[in-house]
Design a protein around this motif. Structure first.
Motif, short mmCIF file in Angstrom:
data_model
loop_
_atom_site.label_atom_id
_atom_site.label_comp_id
_atom_site.label_asym_id
_atom_site.label_seq_id
_atom_site.Cartn_x
_atom_site.Cartn_y
_atom_site.Cartn_z
N LYS A 58 97.21 53.02 -67.55
CA LYS A 58 96.97 51.61 -67.90
C LYS A 58 95.75 51.08 -67.14
N ALA A 59 95.67 51.41 -65.86
CA ALA A 59 94.53 50.98 -65.05
C ALA A 59 93.23 51.58 -65.57
N GLN A 60 93.28 52.85 -65.95
CA GLN A 60 92.09 53.51 -66.49
C GLN A 60 91.65 52.85 -67.79
N ALA A 61 92.62 52.54 -68.65
CA ALA A 61 92.30 51.90 -69.93
C ALA A 61 91.72 50.50 -69.72
N ALA A 62 92.16 49.83 -68.65
CA ALA A 62 91.66 48.50 -68.34
C ALA A 62 90.32 48.55 -67.60
N GLY A 63 89.87 49.75 -67.28
CA GLY A 63 88.59 49.90 -66.58
C GLY A 63 88.70 49.80 -65.07
N ASP A 64 89.92 49.80 -64.54
CA ASP A 64 90.13 49.71 -63.09
C ASP A 64 90.26 51.12 -62.53
N THR A 65 89.13 51.78 -62.37
CA THR A 65 89.10 53.17 -61.92
C THR A 65 89.65 53.31 -60.51
N GLN A 66 89.34 52.36 -59.64
CA GLN A 66 89.82 52.45 -58.25
C GLN A 66 91.34 52.41 -58.19
N LYS A 67 91.96 51.57 -58.99
CA LYS A 67 93.42 51.50 -59.01
C LYS A 67 94.01 52.81 -59.53
N CYS A 68 93.37 53.36 -60.57
CA CYS A 68 93.81 54.64 -61.12
C CYS A 68 93.76 55.72 -60.06
N ILE A 69 92.66 55.78 -59.34
CA ILE A 69 92.50 56.80 -58.29
C ILE A 69 93.53 56.59 -57.18
N SER A 70 93.73 55.35 -56.79
CA SER A 70 94.69 55.05 -55.73
C SER A 70 96.10 55.48 -56.13
N LEU A 71 96.51 55.12 -57.33
CA LEU A 71 97.85 55.47 -57.81
C LEU A 71 98.04 56.98 -57.92
N THR A 72 97.04 57.65 -58.47
CA THR A 72 97.17 59.10 -58.66
C THR A 72 97.09 59.84 -57.33
#
Length: 86
Positions: A58-72
């Motif tokens: 969801k974060a990646q789709a919203a363009g929030d790459t940093q959140k995606c990286i943090s979660l993963t």
């Protein structure tokens, strides 16, 4: 000459953005791979991985790459810790 310098600067600025997006994608793939080997992971951890992966997508789709990286990164670290017995 000015055009060459401009292209070089744009390339330097854009490279970290592409690298971050790639890291997000790579981490999502690693989580998918861990999910495929579910027999080695306990059920609570498997659920956490699934939830983290969904939120990261969801974060990646919203363009929030940093959140995606943090979660993963956190989910991957949880998997590594569980394999070490922590």
């Amino acid at each position: 000459m000015k055009r060459s310098v401009l292209f070089a600067l744009v390339g330097l600025v854009a490279t970290p953005l592409f690298a971050a997006d790639d890291l997000c994608t790579i981490n999502l793939q690693k989580l998918s791979d861990y999910k495929a080997t579910a027999s080695t992971l306990g059920q609570p951890l498997l659920g956490q991985i699934h939830n983290a992966r969904v939120e990261a997508q969801k974060a990646q789709a919203a363009g929030d790459t940093q959140k995606c990286i943090s979660l993963t990164n956190k989910a991957l670290q949880d998997v590594v810790n569980s394999q070490k017995g922590k």
